[in-house]
Design a protein around this motif. Structure first.
Motif, PDB file in Angstrom:
ATOM      1  N   ILE A 199       1.040  -1.246   0.011  1.00 40.90           N
ATOM      2  CA  ILE A 199       0.038  -0.003  -0.101  1.00 40.90           C
ATOM      3  C   ILE A 199       0.867   1.256   0.041  1.00 40.90           C
ATOM      4  CG2 ILE A 199      -1.478   1.379   1.285  1.00 40.90           C
ATOM      5  CD1 ILE A 199      -2.900  -1.566   2.425  1.00 40.90           C
ATOM      6  N   ASP A 200       1.997   1.241   0.906  1.00 36.50           N
ATOM      7  CA  ASP A 200       2.844   2.340   1.075  1.00 36.50           C
ATOM      8  C   ASP A 200       3.304   2.937  -0.237  1.00 36.50           C
ATOM      9  OD1 ASP A 200       1.654   1.964   3.532  1.00 36.50           O
ATOM     10  OD2 ASP A 200       3.505   1.368   4.511  1.00 36.50           O
ATOM     11  N   SER A 201       4.389   2.160  -0.785  1.00 37.81           N
ATOM     12  CA  SER A 201       5.136   2.716  -1.680  1.00 37.81           C
ATOM     13  C   SER A 201       4.501   3.349  -3.103  1.00 37.81           C
ATOM     14  CB  SER A 201       6.203   1.571  -2.406  1.00 37.81           C
ATOM     15  OG  SER A 201       5.635   0.093  -2.296  1.00 37.81           O
ATOM     16  N   PHE A 220      11.267  -5.494  -6.824  1.00 38.98           N
ATOM     17  CA  PHE A 220      11.940  -6.678  -6.481  1.00 38.98           C
ATOM     18  C   PHE A 220      11.211  -7.728  -6.577  1.00 38.98           C
ATOM     19  CE2 PHE A 220      14.671  -3.203  -5.337  1.00 38.98           C
ATOM     20  CZ  PHE A 220      15.996  -3.661  -5.858  1.00 38.98           C
ATOM     21  N   ILE A 296      13.362   6.472  -3.557  1.00 39.35           N
ATOM     22  CA  ILE A 296      12.184   6.964  -3.018  1.00 39.35           C
ATOM     23  C   ILE A 296      11.503   5.603  -2.318  1.00 39.35           C
ATOM     24  CG2 ILE A 296       9.696   7.574  -2.967  1.00 39.35           C
ATOM     25  CD1 ILE A 296      10.482   9.248  -5.473  1.00 39.35           C
ATOM     26  N   GLY A 298       8.508   3.850   0.680  1.00 41.81           N
ATOM     27  CA  GLY A 298       7.271   3.912   1.334  1.00 41.81           C
ATOM     28  C   GLY A 298       7.511   3.871   2.952  1.00 41.81           C
ATOM     29  N   VAL A 304       6.837  -0.833  10.783  1.00 43.77           N
ATOM     30  CA  VAL A 304       7.270  -2.311  11.030  1.00 43.77           C
ATOM     31  C   VAL A 304       8.649  -2.126  11.601  1.00 43.77           C
ATOM     32  CG1 VAL A 304       5.692  -3.335   9.211  1.00 43.77           C
ATOM     33  CG2 VAL A 304       7.895  -2.346   8.580  1.00 43.77           C
ATOM     34  N   LYS A 332      -0.789   4.718   9.471  1.00 41.50           N
ATOM     35  CA  LYS A 332      -1.318   3.992   8.465  1.00 41.50           C
ATOM     36  C   LYS A 332      -2.623   4.276   7.879  1.00 41.50           C
ATOM     37  CE  LYS A 332      -0.348   0.024   5.990  1.00 41.50           C
ATOM     38  NZ  LYS A 332       0.662  -0.236   5.327  1.00 41.50           N
ATOM     39  N   ASP A 354       4.413 -11.807  -2.177  1.00 36.83           N
ATOM     40  CA  ASP A 354       5.543 -10.802  -2.293  1.00 36.83           C
ATOM     41  C   ASP A 354       7.063 -11.435  -1.777  1.00 36.83           C
ATOM     42  OD1 ASP A 354       7.016  -8.572  -0.079  1.00 36.83           O
ATOM     43  OD2 ASP A 354       6.396  -7.910  -1.989  1.00 36.83           O
ATOM     44  N   CYS A 355       8.030 -11.014  -2.400  1.00 39.19           N
ATOM     45  CA  CYS A 355       9.311 -11.521  -2.221  1.00 39.19           C
ATOM     46  C   CYS A 355       9.647 -11.575  -0.788  1.00 39.19           C
ATOM     47  CB  CYS A 355      10.345 -10.898  -3.370  1.00 39.19           C
ATOM     48  SG  CYS A 355      10.710  -9.364  -2.632  1.00 39.19           S
ATOM     49  N   CYS A 356       9.178 -10.416  -0.094  1.00 38.88           N
ATOM     50  CA  CYS A 356       9.925 -10.412   1.380  1.00 38.88           C
ATOM     51  C   CYS A 356       9.208 -11.582   2.132  1.00 38.88           C
ATOM     52  CB  CYS A 356       9.352  -9.089   1.898  1.00 38.88           C
ATOM     53  SG  CYS A 356       9.953  -7.578   1.042  1.00 38.88           S
TER      54      CYS A 356
HETATM   55  N1  LIG Z   1       9.759  -6.239  -3.482  1.00 38.10           N
HETATM   56  C1  LIG Z   1       9.889  -4.885  -3.321  1.00 38.10           C
HETATM   57  N2  LIG Z   1      10.243  -4.113  -4.410  1.00 38.10           N
HETATM   58  C2  LIG Z   1      10.708  -2.830  -4.414  1.00 38.10           C
HETATM   59  N3  LIG Z   1      10.794  -2.123  -3.242  1.00 38.10           N
HETATM   60  C3  LIG Z   1      10.426  -2.631  -2.067  1.00 38.10           C
HETATM   61  C4  LIG Z   1      10.074  -4.007  -2.131  1.00 38.10           C
HETATM   62  N4  LIG Z   1       9.835  -4.485  -0.631  1.00 38.10           N
HETATM   63  C5  LIG Z   1       9.911  -3.453   0.033  1.00 38.10           C
HETATM   64  N5  LIG Z   1      10.317  -2.170  -0.699  1.00 38.10           N
HETATM   65  C6  LIG Z   1      10.558  -0.902  -0.377  1.00 38.10           C
HETATM   66  O1  LIG Z   1      10.736  -0.678   1.050  1.00 38.10           O
HETATM   67  C7  LIG Z   1       9.775  -0.071   1.822  1.00 38.10           C
HETATM   68  C8  LIG Z   1       9.574  -0.800   2.986  1.00 38.10           C
HETATM   69  O2  LIG Z   1       9.039  -2.026   2.662  1.00 38.10           O
HETATM   70  P1  LIG Z   1       8.237  -3.033   3.828  1.00 38.10           P
HETATM   71  O3  LIG Z   1       7.857  -4.173   3.237  1.00 38.10           O
HETATM   72  O4  LIG Z   1       9.179  -2.879   5.345  1.00 38.10           O
HETATM   73  O5  LIG Z   1       7.212  -1.770   4.281  1.00 38.10           O
HETATM   74  P2  LIG Z   1       5.610  -1.610   3.979  1.00 38.10           P
HETATM   75  O6  LIG Z   1       5.219  -0.529   4.828  1.00 38.10           O
HETATM   76  O7  LIG Z   1       4.828  -2.745   3.631  1.00 38.10           O
HETATM   77  O8  LIG Z   1       5.789  -1.007   2.438  1.00 38.10           O
HETATM   78  P3  LIG Z   1       4.845  -1.205   1.189  1.00 38.10           P
HETATM   79  O9  LIG Z   1       3.343  -0.989   1.683  1.00 38.10           O
HETATM   80  O10 LIG Z   1       5.234  -0.062   0.265  1.00 38.10           O
HETATM   81  O11 LIG Z   1       5.244  -2.355   0.709  1.00 38.10           O
HETATM   82  C9  LIG Z   1       8.733  -0.123   0.717  1.00 38.10           C
HETATM   83  O12 LIG Z   1       7.780   0.958   0.990  1.00 38.10           O
HETATM   84  C10 LIG Z   1       9.376  -0.131  -0.615  1.00 38.10           C
HETATM   85  O13 LIG Z   1       9.874   1.264  -0.978  1.00 38.10           O
END
Ligand SMILES: Nc1ncnc2c1ncn2[C@@H]1O[C@H](COP(=O)(O)OP(=O)(O)OP(=O)(O)O)[C@@H](O)[C@H]1O
Length: 398
Positions: A199-201, A220, A296, A298, A304, A332, A354-356
Protein backbone atom coordinates in the motif's frame (compact mmCIF):
# COMPACT_ATOMS: atom_id res chain seq x y z
CA UNK A 1 -31.71 29.70 -25.93
CA UNK A 2 -28.98 27.09 -25.71
CA UNK A 3 -25.60 27.63 -24.21
CA UNK A 4 -23.83 26.96 -27.48
CA UNK A 5 -25.62 29.95 -28.99
CA UNK A 6 -23.76 32.05 -26.42
CA UNK A 7 -20.28 30.64 -26.57
CA UNK A 8 -18.06 27.59 -26.55
CA UNK A 9 -17.38 25.15 -23.75
CA UNK A 10 -13.82 25.34 -22.46
CA UNK A 11 -11.82 24.47 -19.36
CA UNK A 12 -10.12 27.01 -17.16
CA UNK A 13 -7.27 25.95 -14.89
CA UNK A 14 -6.05 27.67 -11.74
CA UNK A 15 -2.38 27.19 -10.95
CA UNK A 16 -1.08 25.99 -7.61
CA UNK A 17 2.21 26.78 -5.93
CA UNK A 18 3.71 27.93 -9.25
CA UNK A 19 2.23 31.35 -8.65
CA UNK A 20 4.73 31.79 -5.79
CA UNK A 21 7.67 31.31 -8.16
CA UNK A 22 9.68 34.35 -9.11
CA UNK A 23 11.92 34.44 -12.14
CA UNK A 24 11.48 30.74 -12.90
CA UNK A 25 7.73 30.85 -13.05
CA UNK A 26 7.69 30.88 -16.84
CA UNK A 27 9.68 27.61 -16.91
CA UNK A 28 7.30 25.89 -14.51
CA UNK A 29 4.29 27.10 -16.47
CA UNK A 30 5.69 25.89 -19.76
CA UNK A 31 6.33 22.48 -18.28
CA UNK A 32 2.83 22.36 -16.87
CA UNK A 33 1.32 23.25 -20.24
CA UNK A 34 3.41 20.47 -21.82
CA UNK A 35 2.17 17.98 -19.21
CA UNK A 36 -1.44 19.01 -19.80
CA UNK A 37 -1.05 18.58 -23.56
CA UNK A 38 0.47 15.13 -23.04
CA UNK A 39 -2.35 14.10 -20.70
CA UNK A 40 -4.92 15.12 -23.30
CA UNK A 41 -3.32 13.28 -26.23
CA UNK A 42 -5.72 10.35 -25.92
CA UNK A 43 -8.68 12.53 -26.78
CA UNK A 44 -7.54 12.76 -30.38
CA UNK A 45 -9.00 16.26 -30.69
CA UNK A 46 -7.37 19.48 -31.76
CA UNK A 47 -7.11 20.87 -28.26
CA UNK A 48 -5.57 24.27 -27.78
CA UNK A 49 -3.86 24.83 -24.41
CA UNK A 50 -2.97 28.47 -23.79
CA UNK A 51 -1.18 30.30 -21.03
CA UNK A 52 -3.00 33.40 -19.93
CA UNK A 53 -2.28 35.76 -17.06
CA UNK A 54 -2.29 33.51 -14.00
CA UNK A 55 -4.51 30.86 -15.57
CA UNK A 56 -4.33 28.26 -18.31
CA UNK A 57 -7.24 27.93 -20.73
CA UNK A 58 -8.09 24.82 -22.70
CA UNK A 59 -9.99 25.60 -25.88
CA UNK A 60 -11.80 22.79 -27.61
CA UNK A 61 -12.64 22.63 -31.31
CA UNK A 62 -15.90 24.40 -32.27
CA UNK A 63 -18.89 22.15 -31.81
CA UNK A 64 -17.32 19.99 -29.08
CA UNK A 65 -20.07 18.58 -26.88
CA UNK A 66 -20.45 19.35 -23.20
CA UNK A 67 -19.78 15.70 -22.28
CA UNK A 68 -16.38 15.76 -23.95
CA UNK A 69 -15.56 19.08 -22.29
CA UNK A 70 -16.47 17.49 -18.95
CA UNK A 71 -14.21 14.52 -19.68
CA UNK A 72 -11.35 16.83 -20.55
CA UNK A 73 -11.84 18.69 -17.27
CA UNK A 74 -11.92 15.40 -15.38
CA UNK A 75 -8.71 14.19 -17.01
CA UNK A 76 -6.88 17.39 -16.16
CA UNK A 77 -7.71 16.97 -12.46
CA UNK A 78 -5.00 14.28 -12.47
CA UNK A 79 -2.21 16.57 -13.65
CA UNK A 80 -0.13 17.88 -10.69
CA UNK A 81 0.39 21.64 -10.48
CA UNK A 82 -3.25 22.74 -10.63
CA UNK A 83 -5.54 23.61 -7.76
CA UNK A 84 -8.87 24.15 -9.51
CA UNK A 85 -10.32 22.98 -12.77
CA UNK A 86 -13.41 24.84 -13.98
CA UNK A 87 -15.62 23.82 -16.84
CA UNK A 88 -16.36 27.24 -18.25
CA UNK A 89 -18.13 28.99 -21.07
CA UNK A 90 -16.09 31.21 -23.28
CA UNK A 91 -18.28 34.07 -24.43
CA UNK A 92 -17.99 37.31 -26.36
CA UNK A 93 -16.66 40.34 -24.56
CA UNK A 94 -19.77 42.34 -24.01
CA UNK A 95 -21.79 42.77 -20.84
CA UNK A 96 -25.13 41.62 -22.31
CA UNK A 97 -23.69 38.33 -23.49
CA UNK A 98 -22.08 37.78 -20.09
CA UNK A 99 -25.42 38.30 -18.37
CA UNK A 100 -27.21 35.90 -20.71
CA UNK A 101 -24.49 33.29 -20.26
CA UNK A 102 -24.65 33.53 -16.46
CA UNK A 103 -28.45 33.12 -16.47
CA UNK A 104 -28.23 30.12 -18.78
CA UNK A 105 -25.32 28.59 -16.89
CA UNK A 106 -27.20 28.12 -13.63
CA UNK A 107 -30.64 27.38 -15.13
CA UNK A 108 -30.71 23.71 -14.13
CA UNK A 109 -28.82 24.03 -10.87
CA UNK A 110 -30.29 22.58 -7.77
CA UNK A 111 -29.48 25.76 -5.85
CA UNK A 112 -31.68 27.75 -8.23
CA UNK A 113 -34.60 25.37 -7.80
CA UNK A 114 -34.49 25.62 -4.04
CA UNK A 115 -33.90 29.35 -3.91
CA UNK A 116 -30.41 29.18 -2.42
CA UNK A 117 -28.22 32.22 -1.78
CA UNK A 118 -25.72 33.27 -4.42
CA UNK A 119 -22.91 35.69 -5.25
CA UNK A 120 -21.19 36.83 -8.39
CA UNK A 121 -17.42 37.23 -8.33
CA UNK A 122 -15.92 39.04 -11.28
CA UNK A 123 -12.32 39.64 -12.23
CA UNK A 124 -10.99 41.84 -14.93
CA UNK A 125 -7.67 40.84 -16.42
CA UNK A 126 -8.31 43.29 -19.26
CA UNK A 127 -8.74 46.73 -17.77
CA UNK A 128 -10.19 48.12 -21.02
CA UNK A 129 -13.45 46.29 -20.45
CA UNK A 130 -16.22 48.92 -20.01
CA UNK A 131 -17.31 47.72 -16.56
CA UNK A 132 -15.18 47.44 -13.43
CA UNK A 133 -15.38 44.12 -11.62
CA UNK A 134 -17.74 45.37 -8.91
CA UNK A 135 -20.00 46.88 -11.57
CA UNK A 136 -20.02 43.58 -13.40
CA UNK A 137 -20.87 41.79 -10.13
CA UNK A 138 -23.85 44.08 -9.65
CA UNK A 139 -25.04 43.84 -13.26
CA UNK A 140 -24.92 40.04 -13.44
CA UNK A 141 -26.14 39.60 -9.86
CA UNK A 142 -29.07 41.97 -10.47
CA UNK A 143 -30.23 39.95 -13.45
CA UNK A 144 -29.89 36.62 -11.66
CA UNK A 145 -31.93 38.09 -8.84
CA UNK A 146 -34.61 39.34 -11.27
CA UNK A 147 -34.88 36.13 -13.24
CA UNK A 148 -34.67 33.53 -10.46
CA UNK A 149 -35.42 35.56 -7.36
CA UNK A 150 -32.38 34.22 -5.52
CA UNK A 151 -31.13 36.16 -2.47
CA UNK A 152 -27.57 37.48 -2.50
CA UNK A 153 -25.11 36.41 0.19
CA UNK A 154 -21.65 37.78 -0.39
CA UNK A 155 -19.99 36.18 2.61
CA UNK A 156 -21.13 32.58 2.37
CA UNK A 157 -23.02 32.02 -0.87
CA UNK A 158 -24.33 28.55 -1.64
CA UNK A 159 -23.79 29.18 -5.34
CA UNK A 160 -21.07 31.34 -6.85
CA UNK A 161 -20.98 32.54 -10.41
CA UNK A 162 -17.50 33.53 -11.55
CA UNK A 163 -16.91 35.97 -14.38
CA UNK A 164 -13.37 36.51 -15.65
CA UNK A 165 -12.69 39.08 -18.32
CA UNK A 166 -9.65 38.11 -20.35
CA UNK A 167 -7.81 39.57 -23.31
CA UNK A 168 -10.01 38.12 -26.06
CA UNK A 169 -13.01 36.71 -24.27
CA UNK A 170 -14.92 36.37 -21.03
CA UNK A 171 -15.10 33.14 -19.04
CA UNK A 172 -18.24 32.38 -17.09
CA UNK A 173 -18.33 29.43 -14.70
CA UNK A 174 -19.42 28.08 -11.35
CA UNK A 175 -17.60 25.88 -8.82
CA UNK A 176 -14.90 23.62 -10.16
CA UNK A 177 -13.19 20.33 -9.52
CA UNK A 178 -10.25 20.31 -7.09
CA UNK A 179 -6.88 19.60 -8.70
CA UNK A 180 -3.94 17.67 -7.26
CA UNK A 181 -2.01 20.77 -6.18
CA UNK A 182 1.78 20.48 -6.05
CA UNK A 183 4.25 21.19 -8.83
CA UNK A 184 4.41 20.07 -12.46
CA UNK A 185 5.95 16.62 -12.85
CA UNK A 186 9.49 16.91 -14.15
CA UNK A 187 10.21 20.31 -12.67
CA UNK A 188 12.21 18.75 -9.80
CA UNK A 189 14.09 16.15 -11.85
CA UNK A 190 13.96 12.35 -11.88
CA UNK A 191 13.95 9.74 -9.12
CA UNK A 192 13.60 5.98 -8.72
CA UNK A 193 10.87 4.49 -6.52
CA UNK A 194 11.38 1.15 -4.83
CA UNK A 195 7.93 -0.23 -5.34
CA UNK A 196 6.60 -3.37 -3.74
CA UNK A 197 3.03 -4.46 -4.39
CA UNK A 198 2.04 -3.01 -1.00
CA UNK A 199 0.00 0.00 0.00
CA UNK A 200 2.73 2.43 0.98
CA UNK A 201 5.22 2.68 -1.86
CA UNK A 202 2.65 3.70 -4.55
CA UNK A 203 1.51 6.51 -2.25
CA UNK A 204 5.13 7.55 -1.70
CA UNK A 205 5.61 7.62 -5.50
CA UNK A 206 2.54 9.80 -5.92
CA UNK A 207 3.58 12.25 -3.21
CA UNK A 208 6.96 12.77 -4.84
CA UNK A 209 5.47 13.15 -8.33
CA UNK A 210 3.37 15.87 -6.83
CA UNK A 211 6.53 17.64 -5.73
CA UNK A 212 7.71 17.70 -9.32
CA UNK A 213 9.73 14.49 -9.65
CA UNK A 214 9.29 12.27 -12.66
CA UNK A 215 9.69 8.75 -11.30
CA UNK A 216 10.74 5.37 -12.61
CA UNK A 217 9.61 2.28 -10.73
CA UNK A 218 11.82 -0.56 -9.49
CA UNK A 219 10.27 -3.78 -8.26
CA UNK A 220 12.06 -6.71 -6.67
CA UNK A 221 10.34 -10.01 -7.40
CA UNK A 222 11.05 -13.30 -5.61
CA UNK A 223 11.43 -15.05 -8.95
CA UNK A 224 12.36 -17.91 -9.45
CA UNK A 225 10.99 -18.86 -6.02
CA UNK A 226 7.69 -16.98 -6.31
CA UNK A 227 5.16 -16.60 -9.11
CA UNK A 228 4.93 -13.52 -11.34
CA UNK A 229 1.88 -12.24 -9.47
CA UNK A 230 3.73 -9.44 -7.72
CA UNK A 231 4.99 -8.20 -11.10
CA UNK A 232 1.46 -8.00 -12.48
CA UNK A 233 0.46 -6.08 -9.42
CA UNK A 234 3.38 -3.68 -9.75
CA UNK A 235 2.49 -3.22 -13.40
CA UNK A 236 -1.14 -2.45 -12.56
CA UNK A 237 0.00 0.06 -9.93
CA UNK A 238 2.34 1.76 -12.39
CA UNK A 239 -0.48 2.01 -14.92
CA UNK A 240 -2.66 3.71 -12.37
CA UNK A 241 0.09 6.09 -11.26
CA UNK A 242 1.02 6.86 -14.84
CA UNK A 243 -2.10 8.99 -15.10
CA UNK A 244 -0.36 11.54 -12.89
CA UNK A 245 2.87 11.76 -14.87
CA UNK A 246 2.95 9.86 -18.20
CA UNK A 247 5.90 7.98 -19.75
CA UNK A 248 6.32 5.65 -16.75
CA UNK A 249 8.77 2.78 -16.79
CA UNK A 250 8.74 -0.28 -14.57
CA UNK A 251 11.99 -2.14 -13.96
CA UNK A 252 11.88 -5.60 -12.41
CA UNK A 253 14.75 -7.32 -10.60
CA UNK A 254 14.63 -11.13 -10.25
CA UNK A 255 15.68 -11.17 -6.61
CA UNK A 256 14.94 -14.71 -5.39
CA UNK A 257 18.46 -16.10 -5.66
CA UNK A 258 20.01 -13.11 -3.91
CA UNK A 259 17.53 -13.58 -1.09
CA UNK A 260 18.50 -17.20 -0.85
CA UNK A 261 22.15 -16.21 -0.41
CA UNK A 262 21.18 -13.80 2.36
CA UNK A 263 19.24 -16.54 4.09
CA UNK A 264 22.17 -18.90 3.78
CA UNK A 265 24.39 -16.40 5.53
CA UNK A 266 22.73 -17.65 8.72
CA UNK A 267 22.00 -14.22 10.22
CA UNK A 268 18.29 -14.74 10.60
CA UNK A 269 17.46 -11.63 12.61
CA UNK A 270 19.39 -9.32 10.32
CA UNK A 271 18.12 -10.84 7.08
CA UNK A 272 15.39 -8.27 6.43
CA UNK A 273 17.69 -5.27 6.84
CA UNK A 274 20.46 -6.95 4.88
CA UNK A 275 17.97 -7.55 2.10
CA UNK A 276 16.70 -3.98 2.20
CA UNK A 277 20.27 -2.70 1.97
CA UNK A 278 20.91 -4.91 -1.04
CA UNK A 279 17.74 -3.56 -2.65
CA UNK A 280 18.95 -0.03 -2.05
CA UNK A 281 22.42 -0.74 -3.43
CA UNK A 282 20.87 -2.28 -6.54
CA UNK A 283 18.48 0.66 -6.83
CA UNK A 284 21.38 3.08 -6.59
CA UNK A 285 23.16 1.30 -9.43
CA UNK A 286 20.00 1.44 -11.56
CA UNK A 287 19.47 5.08 -10.62
CA UNK A 288 22.91 5.97 -11.95
CA UNK A 289 22.13 4.24 -15.22
CA UNK A 290 18.84 6.07 -15.75
CA UNK A 291 20.16 9.36 -14.34
CA UNK A 292 17.85 9.47 -11.34
CA UNK A 293 18.99 11.77 -8.54
CA UNK A 294 17.28 10.12 -5.56
CA UNK A 295 15.63 6.93 -4.33
CA UNK A 296 12.10 6.90 -2.90
CA UNK A 297 10.65 4.38 -0.44
CA UNK A 298 7.34 4.02 1.38
CA UNK A 299 8.86 3.79 4.88
CA UNK A 300 6.90 5.26 7.80
CA UNK A 301 8.72 5.56 11.10
CA UNK A 302 7.96 2.67 13.43
CA UNK A 303 5.40 1.00 11.19
CA UNK A 304 7.24 -2.33 11.07
CA UNK A 305 10.48 -3.57 12.62
CA UNK A 306 12.55 -2.62 9.58
CA UNK A 307 11.42 0.97 10.01
CA UNK A 308 12.75 1.79 13.47
CA UNK A 309 15.05 4.80 13.61
CA UNK A 310 18.12 2.64 13.94
CA UNK A 311 17.16 0.37 11.04
CA UNK A 312 16.33 3.33 8.84
CA UNK A 313 19.75 4.77 9.65
CA UNK A 314 21.33 1.45 8.68
CA UNK A 315 19.55 1.69 5.34
CA UNK A 316 20.67 5.27 4.75
CA UNK A 317 24.27 4.11 5.23
CA UNK A 318 23.98 1.56 2.43
CA UNK A 319 23.96 4.15 -0.36
CA UNK A 320 25.16 7.60 -1.21
CA UNK A 321 22.09 8.82 -3.04
CA UNK A 322 19.48 10.51 -0.86
CA UNK A 323 16.56 8.29 0.13
CA UNK A 324 13.32 10.26 0.09
CA UNK A 325 10.65 8.96 2.44
CA UNK A 326 7.60 11.16 2.00
CA UNK A 327 5.45 8.98 4.32
CA UNK A 328 7.90 8.98 7.23
CA UNK A 329 5.52 10.89 9.50
CA UNK A 330 2.24 9.38 8.31
CA UNK A 331 -0.10 7.01 10.13
CA UNK A 332 -1.25 3.86 8.38
CA UNK A 333 -4.83 5.18 8.26
CA UNK A 334 -3.66 8.35 6.55
CA UNK A 335 -1.66 6.37 4.01
CA UNK A 336 -4.64 4.14 3.31
CA UNK A 337 -6.97 7.10 2.82
CA UNK A 338 -4.55 8.63 0.34
CA UNK A 339 -4.14 5.28 -1.47
CA UNK A 340 -7.92 5.10 -1.79
CA UNK A 341 -8.10 8.64 -3.13
CA UNK A 342 -5.45 8.10 -5.80
CA UNK A 343 -6.88 4.74 -6.84
CA UNK A 344 -4.03 2.43 -5.82
CA UNK A 345 -5.54 0.84 -2.69
CA UNK A 346 -7.75 -1.66 -4.49
CA UNK A 347 -4.77 -2.88 -6.51
CA UNK A 348 -2.44 -3.05 -3.50
CA UNK A 349 -5.00 -5.09 -1.58
CA UNK A 350 -5.06 -7.86 -4.18
CA UNK A 351 -3.33 -10.97 -2.86
CA UNK A 352 0.19 -11.75 -4.03
CA UNK A 353 3.25 -13.62 -3.01
CA UNK A 354 5.59 -10.83 -2.08
CA UNK A 355 9.28 -11.58 -2.30
CA UNK A 356 9.72 -10.39 1.30
CA UNK A 357 7.73 -13.31 2.72
CA UNK A 358 10.64 -15.51 1.69
CA UNK A 359 12.72 -13.95 4.41
CA UNK A 360 10.36 -13.31 7.30
CA UNK A 361 12.33 -14.27 10.43
CA UNK A 362 10.71 -15.32 13.71
CA UNK A 363 12.17 -12.30 15.46
CA UNK A 364 13.45 -9.39 13.43
CA UNK A 365 16.23 -7.15 14.69
CA UNK A 366 14.98 -3.69 15.57
CA UNK A 367 18.45 -2.27 16.24
CA UNK A 368 20.65 -3.46 13.46
CA UNK A 369 24.33 -2.61 13.79
CA UNK A 370 26.00 -1.43 10.65
CA UNK A 371 29.22 -3.40 11.37
CA UNK A 372 27.21 -6.66 11.56
CA UNK A 373 25.50 -5.86 8.28
CA UNK A 374 28.83 -5.07 6.66
CA UNK A 375 30.14 -8.48 7.67
CA UNK A 376 27.23 -10.20 5.94
CA UNK A 377 27.74 -8.01 2.89
CA UNK A 378 31.42 -8.81 2.73
CA UNK A 379 30.62 -12.50 2.60
CA UNK A 380 28.00 -11.90 -0.09
CA UNK A 381 30.19 -9.47 -2.02
CA UNK A 382 27.16 -7.20 -1.96
CA UNK A 383 28.62 -4.44 -4.12
CA UNK A 384 29.32 -6.83 -6.97
CA UNK A 385 25.99 -8.58 -6.45
CA UNK A 386 24.17 -5.25 -6.73
CA UNK A 387 25.83 -4.59 -10.08
CA UNK A 388 24.86 -8.06 -11.31
CA UNK A 389 21.30 -7.56 -10.15
CA UNK A 390 21.16 -4.21 -11.93
CA UNK A 391 22.41 -5.98 -15.07
CA UNK A 392 19.58 -8.46 -14.82
CA UNK A 393 16.69 -5.99 -14.71
CA UNK A 394 13.87 -6.24 -17.17
CA UNK A 395 12.03 -3.22 -18.44
CA UNK A 396 8.27 -3.09 -18.77
CA UNK A 397 7.23 -0.05 -20.76
CA UNK A 398 3.60 0.98 -20.60
N1 LIG B 1 9.66 -6.15 -3.35
C1 LIG B 1 9.98 -4.87 -3.28
N2 LIG B 1 10.29 -4.19 -4.40
C2 LIG B 1 10.62 -2.88 -4.33
N3 LIG B 1 10.66 -2.17 -3.20
C3 LIG B 1 10.34 -2.78 -2.06
C4 LIG B 1 10.01 -4.16 -2.03
N4 LIG B 1 9.76 -4.48 -0.74
C5 LIG B 1 9.94 -3.36 -0.02
N5 LIG B 1 10.29 -2.33 -0.79
C6 LIG B 1 10.58 -0.92 -0.38
O1 LIG B 1 10.83 -0.87 1.00
C7 LIG B 1 9.83 -0.11 1.68
C8 LIG B 1 9.50 -0.74 3.02
O2 LIG B 1 8.99 -2.00 2.78
P1 LIG B 1 8.24 -2.84 3.91
O3 LIG B 1 7.75 -4.09 3.29
O4 LIG B 1 9.11 -2.89 5.10
O5 LIG B 1 7.12 -1.84 4.33
P2 LIG B 1 5.63 -1.61 3.90
O6 LIG B 1 5.20 -0.57 4.84
O7 LIG B 1 4.89 -2.89 3.83
O8 LIG B 1 5.76 -0.95 2.43
P3 LIG B 1 4.85 -1.21 1.17
O9 LIG B 1 3.43 -1.05 1.63
O10 LIG B 1 5.28 -0.18 0.20
O11 LIG B 1 5.16 -2.60 0.73
C9 LIG B 1 8.66 -0.11 0.71
O12 LIG B 1 7.80 0.98 0.92
C10 LIG B 1 9.34 -0.07 -0.61
O13 LIG B 1 9.75 1.25 -0.93
Amino acid sequence: MTMSALGEPCVLLKLGEIVLKGKNRELFERRLVGNIRAALKDFDLKIDVRQRHGVIAIFLPAGTGVEVADQVAQRVTEVPGLVWIHRAWRVAKDPDTVVKAAIELIKDRDEVKRGATFAVRSRRRDKRFPLKSNELDRLVGGHINDVYGLPVNLKRPELTVFVEVDRDEVFVFTDGLPGQGGLPVGSSGRALVLMSGGIDSPVAAYRMMRRGLHVDFLHFSGIPFTTSESIYKAYALVRRLDRFQGKSRLWVVPFGKAQQSIRNSGQDRLAVIAQRRLMLKTAEEVAHRIRAGALITGDALGQVSSQTLQNITAQDHAVELPILRPLIGWDKTEIMAEARRIGTLEISELPDEDCCTLLAPKRAETRAKIEDLKLIEKRLDAEELAVQLADSIQEYTL
